[in-house]
Design a protein around this motif. Structure first.
Motif, PDB file in Angstrom:
ATOM      1  N   GLU A   1      42.325  42.761  40.529  1.00  0.00           N
ATOM      2  CA  GLU A   1      42.836  43.922  39.967  1.00  0.00           C
ATOM      3  C   GLU A   1      42.076  45.152  39.744  1.00  0.00           C
ATOM      4  O   GLU A   1      42.338  46.029  39.669  1.00  0.00           O
ATOM      5  N   ASP A   2      40.604  44.945  39.359  1.00  0.00           N
ATOM      6  CA  ASP A   2      39.725  46.046  39.493  1.00  0.00           C
ATOM      7  C   ASP A   2      39.478  46.636  40.854  1.00  0.00           C
ATOM      8  O   ASP A   2      39.587  47.865  41.105  1.00  0.00           O
ATOM      9  N   LEU A   3      39.791  45.758  41.856  1.00  0.00           N
ATOM     10  CA  LEU A   3      39.480  46.252  43.213  1.00  0.00           C
ATOM     11  C   LEU A   3      40.542  47.085  43.545  1.00  0.00           C
ATOM     12  O   LEU A   3      40.677  48.361  43.958  1.00  0.00           O
ATOM     13  N   PHE A   4      41.830  46.846  43.300  1.00  0.00           N
ATOM     14  CA  PHE A   4      43.102  47.560  43.539  1.00  0.00           C
ATOM     15  C   PHE A   4      43.065  48.586  42.482  1.00  0.00           C
ATOM     16  O   PHE A   4      43.551  49.815  43.160  1.00  0.00           O
TER      17      PHE A   4
ATOM     18  N   LEU B   1      40.784  46.254  54.628  1.00  0.00           N
ATOM     19  CA  LEU B   1      41.144  46.303  53.325  1.00  0.00           C
ATOM     20  C   LEU B   1      41.707  45.207  52.671  1.00  0.00           C
ATOM     21  O   LEU B   1      41.636  44.331  51.693  1.00  0.00           O
ATOM     22  N   ALA B   2      42.670  44.398  53.700  1.00  0.00           N
ATOM     23  CA  ALA B   2      43.417  43.326  53.479  1.00  0.00           C
ATOM     24  C   ALA B   2      42.274  42.270  53.283  1.00  0.00           C
ATOM     25  O   ALA B   2      42.586  41.023  52.544  1.00  0.00           O
TER      26      ALA B   2
ATOM     27  N   SER C   1      37.886  37.677  48.905  1.00  0.00           N
ATOM     28  CA  SER C   1      37.877  37.105  47.597  1.00  0.00           C
ATOM     29  C   SER C   1      37.929  35.648  47.672  1.00  0.00           C
ATOM     30  O   SER C   1      37.243  35.063  46.574  1.00  0.00           O
ATOM     31  N   THR C   2      38.309  34.595  48.548  1.00  0.00           N
ATOM     32  CA  THR C   2      38.228  33.348  48.705  1.00  0.00           C
ATOM     33  C   THR C   2      36.653  32.878  48.600  1.00  0.00           C
ATOM     34  O   THR C   2      36.081  32.130  47.964  1.00  0.00           O
TER      35      THR C   2
END
Length: 404
Positions: A323-326, A345-346, A353-354
């Motif tokens: 959420e912070d990254l987005f 970005l994806a 993230s994994t």
């Protein structure tokens, strides 16, 4: 003119041939041990489950090309005059110098096994293939160590020297980073899917990101010392971990139950052996056994509950990070997206993230509990037997350093 007399040196997965009485023959037993280690390490790195290993191969070791006149026909095990036909070009030990000759074995064997297990196209993966050669050479003691490769890279980075990922030891350091960080399975998938025309296709398939992103991550790791990396990780992830008082209390209670079981188990065993069994009291023995079984059940349930709460906490942390990254991406200027790659970005929301999730999970569910448990066990040893505790304090650190 008659050729030299040849002698064979059979190993676990290959046979080495050298002219009898030559410098190559004197070095052949050492070369055979190195070659067997190289093949074993290549199998661990490249051979997927169910894949068939190549048939026994023949390597020819010579002092100069004048000694080598290959002829067709069978090769005997004892000294003979028929020149053996090797499966690879002969390895020339020029001038009889053995220093660094082990490196001559690694490259041809690596190319042979890469082509066998990953396909001929993988031989075009220049930097990765060169890195695999350097990695194998380092692991079998036939080349510069991985620590030396990383140290050289850090020296170049500190001096602001431009680094091209085409030569040693840069490629060795890069491939070691890929294996250490993302595992051997991803490397196998990359080599099997490699297409010289579309290099990033294999990287995206195996690693979920293009090669230039992998290179950037590798260089970023080298720019930080291991202790600094760990410190930065904790500093950045700590604000995102919010267990809440109830969850923190519940995790603490579960850990206390586990420590209690660790304390009860040796003490109860001592009581049974020293008191219950000599007294032949079957009733007390039954009660002790039932109590131990009940303690085991409670400890198992508490441990599973702790893991469940830790997994939920890890997921909450990852969601907060995403959420912070987005939110950060939404605040960036439109000009940023004219230069950014969509795949990069994806990858931040998927594969990156994994990796963070695995790191946080390791810290919450393994790292912290194991560190605290070690302190509890150390206290227990001191209370039971000071000499045994001192002995372990002397013996454990060398084993820990050797494992590292």
């Amino acid at each position: 003119m008659a050729g030299p007399t040849w002698r064979s040196y059979p190993g676990r997965s290959l046979t080495l041939y050298a002219p009898f009485g030559s410098a190559a023959a004197a070095w052949a037993p050492t070369a055979l041990r190195i070659a067997d280690r190289v093949v074993a390490r290549l199998a661990a790195l490249l051979q997927s489950s169910g894949a068939v290993a190549p048939a026994r191969i023949a390597l020819v070791l010579i002092d100069s090309l004048d000694q080598y006149r290959p002829q067709a026909g069978a090769v005997e095990a004892e000294p003979h005059n028929t020149t053996p036909a090797g499966d690879l070009p002969p390895i020339i030990l020029a001038g009889g110098q053995r220093g660094g000759a082990g490196e001559l074995l690694v490259a041809p064997l690596t190319r042979l096994y890469v082509a066998h297990w990953c396909g001929a196209a993988a031989l075009e993966a220049g930097a990765i293939l060169s890195g695999i050669v350097g990695l194998i050479a380092a692991e079998v003691g036939a080349g510069a160590s991985l620590t030396a490769a990383d140290a050289w890279m850090r020296t170049q980075l500190a001096a602001h020297v431009p680094i091209a990922l085409i030569t040693q030891p840069a490629t060795t350091s890069f491939v070691a980073f890929l294996v250490r960080t993302l595992g051997v399975g991803a490397l196998r998938e990359f080599l099997a899917a490699y297409d010289p025309v579309r290099r990033d296709h294999a990287a995206l398939r195996a690693y979920g990101r293009p090669l230039h992103m992998l290179e950037a991550a590798w260089l970023a790791t080298l720019r930080r010392s291991p202790t600094a990396t760990l410190r930065v990780f904790f500093r950045q992830i700590r604000p995102l971990v919010h267990p809440g008082p109830r969850i923190a209390l519940e995790i603490g209670i579960c850990m206390l139950i586990g420590w209690g079981f660790i304390l009860v188990l040796p003490l109860s065993s001592q009581y049974i052996l020293d008191t219950v069994l000599p007294a032949h009291d079957l009733t007390l023995l039954g009660l002790c056994s039932a109590g131990l079984f009940l303690a085991y059940v409670v400890n198992t349930l508490a441990d599973q509950r702790r893991l469940y709460l830790g997994a939920n906490l890890t997921q909450d942390t990852l969601i907060g990070l995403q959420e912070d990254l987005f939110a950060h991406l939404l605040r960036l200027a439109p000009a940023f997206y004219t230069q950014a790659h969509t795949g990069d970005l994806a990858a931040r929301f998927t594969s990156d993230s994994t990796i963070i999730e695995q790191a946080v999970d390791g810290v919450i569910n393994s790292g912290i509990p194991m560190a605290l448990t070690a302190l509890v066990v150390a206290g227990l040893l001191v209370s039971l037997n000071g000499f045994l505790a001192a002995l372990l304090l002397v013996l454990v650190p060398p084993f820990a350093l050797a494992y590292r």
